[in-house]
Write an enzyme that holds these catalytic residues in place. Structure first.
Site, short mmCIF file in Angstrom:
data_model
loop_
_atom_site.label_atom_id
_atom_site.label_comp_id
_atom_site.label_asym_id
_atom_site.label_seq_id
_atom_site.Cartn_x
_atom_site.Cartn_y
_atom_site.Cartn_z
N ARG A 59 0.85 -1.20 0.00
CA ARG A 59 0.00 0.00 0.00
C ARG A 59 0.88 1.25 0.00
NH1 ARG A 59 -4.85 0.69 -1.43
NH2 ARG A 59 -5.68 -0.92 -0.05
N ASP B 6 -12.39 10.02 -6.45
CA ASP B 6 -11.99 8.78 -7.15
C ASP B 6 -12.48 8.90 -8.60
OD1 ASP B 6 -11.25 6.28 -7.92
OD2 ASP B 6 -12.33 5.22 -6.33
N HIS C 143 0.12 3.33 -10.51
CA HIS C 143 -0.82 3.82 -9.48
C HIS C 143 -0.04 4.56 -8.40
CE1 HIS C 143 -3.72 3.65 -6.26
NE2 HIS C 143 -4.51 2.78 -6.84
N ARG D 295 0.86 -6.94 -9.42
CA ARG D 295 1.35 -6.22 -8.23
C ARG D 295 1.63 -7.17 -7.08
NH1 ARG D 295 -3.66 -2.78 -5.48
NH2 ARG D 295 -5.26 -4.37 -5.74
N GLN E 214 -9.03 -7.34 -7.87
CA GLN E 214 -8.92 -5.92 -8.19
C GLN E 214 -7.53 -5.59 -8.75
OE1 GLN E 214 -11.02 -2.94 -7.12
NE2 GLN E 214 -9.58 -1.58 -6.10
N GLU F 93 -2.52 8.90 -10.96
CA GLU F 93 -2.11 7.64 -11.59
C GLU F 93 -2.12 7.81 -13.11
OE1 GLU F 93 -4.79 4.64 -10.02
OE2 GLU F 93 -5.17 5.88 -8.27
C1 BG6 Z 1 -7.75 3.50 -7.32
C2 BG6 Z 1 -9.21 3.25 -7.60
O1 BG6 Z 1 -7.04 3.50 -8.51
O2 BG6 Z 1 -7.25 2.46 -6.49
C3 BG6 Z 1 -9.95 3.20 -6.27
O3 BG6 Z 1 -9.71 4.26 -8.45
C4 BG6 Z 1 -9.35 2.14 -5.36
O4 BG6 Z 1 -11.33 2.93 -6.51
C5 BG6 Z 1 -7.87 2.43 -5.22
O5 BG6 Z 1 -9.98 2.18 -4.11
C6 BG6 Z 1 -7.12 1.43 -4.34
O6 BG6 Z 1 -7.31 0.14 -4.78
P1 BG6 Z 1 -6.71 -1.07 -3.97
O7 BG6 Z 1 -7.12 -2.32 -4.70
O8 BG6 Z 1 -5.22 -0.90 -3.98
O9 BG6 Z 1 -7.28 -0.98 -2.59
#
Ligand code: BG6
Length: 291
Positions: A67, A203, A158, A91, A86, A262
């Site tokens: 993170r 967002d 990102h 990653r 997601q 991003e």
């Molecule tokens: C962003 C998205 O790019 O990433 C958000 O637009 C999302 O909706 C964020 O919450 C974080 O994503 P993740 O999977 O790393 O928690």
């Protein structure tokens, strides 16, 4: 392993969670790159605060994303209904170190390659990531389609930026652009403001935005420039209070210290590579202190 230039140093060591990482020092800056996710977790210019935000609560585990820093999102963005998770899977894969170079000027260039995987035609779709470190941080994601079929994907670097106080931050360069607003079910809007400011969750996936954006941080007295090539989309994200509390790997108050800007190709800007074609997504991050 170390780079040959005496003014720069690259050390290969066990990072957090005993995950392998590279610690890099150049005449201008320091950086850290994990092989897990080919993840740049740190970049700091001498005499400036760190450029990248990294959560105090981040996991450093084999099957979890880190993170903060720069997660590489590929080959899909978000959570399309037909995909298993997601933001793709690279990653949380361990990438391989291909080379480290350091020319006479003291820059360091690290090349990483994603190991072959069944999801990417067992090596016929290759993915390489090149990180150049000097007084700026340049990252390039290179995808090559060596199959006989077109390959469609989304990509995104990102990037989590460290800021002094989110309420003193504005992001410029996106005025007039169309965006899809995630909190309202991806409804479509046009941004008419000179700058994006943050007073709640933001967002947004801005479409057809190939130009440079800037993050103006009056609290840290710094302007960050995000220059890009091969990117049609810009995602701007801050989770704000409720979403911050809901994320287990993110501190409740950390939304105040970061903003994501991003660079990639997402949603209707997805890329289709014909057989034999190469896609290059390149982002250069520079910063300057203001008065
Ligand atoms: C962003 C998205 O790019 O990433 C958000 O637009 C999302 O909706 C964020 O919450 C974080 O994503 P993740 O999977 O790393 O928690």
């Amino acid at each position: 392993m170390s780079a040959s230039n005496p003014t720069s140093h690259v050390t290969f060591l066990d990072g957090r969670g005993e995950l392998p990482m590279l610690e890099i020092t150049t005449p201008w800056s320091t950086a850290e790159i994990y092989l897990h996710g080919a993840h740049v977790t740190h970049f700091k210019k001498n005499g400036e605060p760190p450029l990248l935000f990294l959560s105090q609560c981040s996991r450093f585990e084999k099957d979890a994303p880190i993170r903060g820093g720069i997660p590489i999102i590929f080959p899909w963005f978000g959570k399309p209904a037909d995909k298993p998770g997601q933001h793709g899977f690279v990653r949380h894969r361990e990438w391989a170190l291909k080379s480290i170079q350091s020319p006479a000027d003291g820059s360091v260039t690290v090349r990483l390659v994603l190991p072959n995987s069944p999801e990417l035609a067992n090596g016929q779709i290759t993915v390489e990531y090149v990180v150049e470190i000097n007084d700026r941080l340049t990252t390039e994601l290179i995808v090559t389609n060596q199959t006989a079929q077109p390959f469609t994907f989304e990509n995104c670097l990102h990037t989590y930026f460290s800021v002094g106080d989110i309420k003193a931050v504005s992001v410029t360069g996106l005025k007039g652009a169309e965006y899809l607003n995630q909190p309202t079910g991806f409804s479509r809007h046009t941004d008419t403001e000179d700058a994006i400011r943050f007073t709640g969750e933001v967002d947004r996936a801005y479409l057809n935005t190939a130009g440079t954006t800037e993050i103006h941080d009056t609290s840290l007295r710094r302007v960050i420039r995000v220059e890009k090539e091969g990117s049609q989309s810009t995602v701007v994200w801050n989770p704000w209070i409720a979403k911050a509390k809901a994320m287990p790997d993110y501190g409740d108050e950390e939304y105040k210290e970061m903003v994501c800007v991003e660079s990639g190709n997402v949603k209707e800007n997805e890329i289709t590579l014909a057989p034999g074609q190469i896609s290059r997504l390149k982002v250069t991050l520079g910063s300057a202190v203001t008065n």
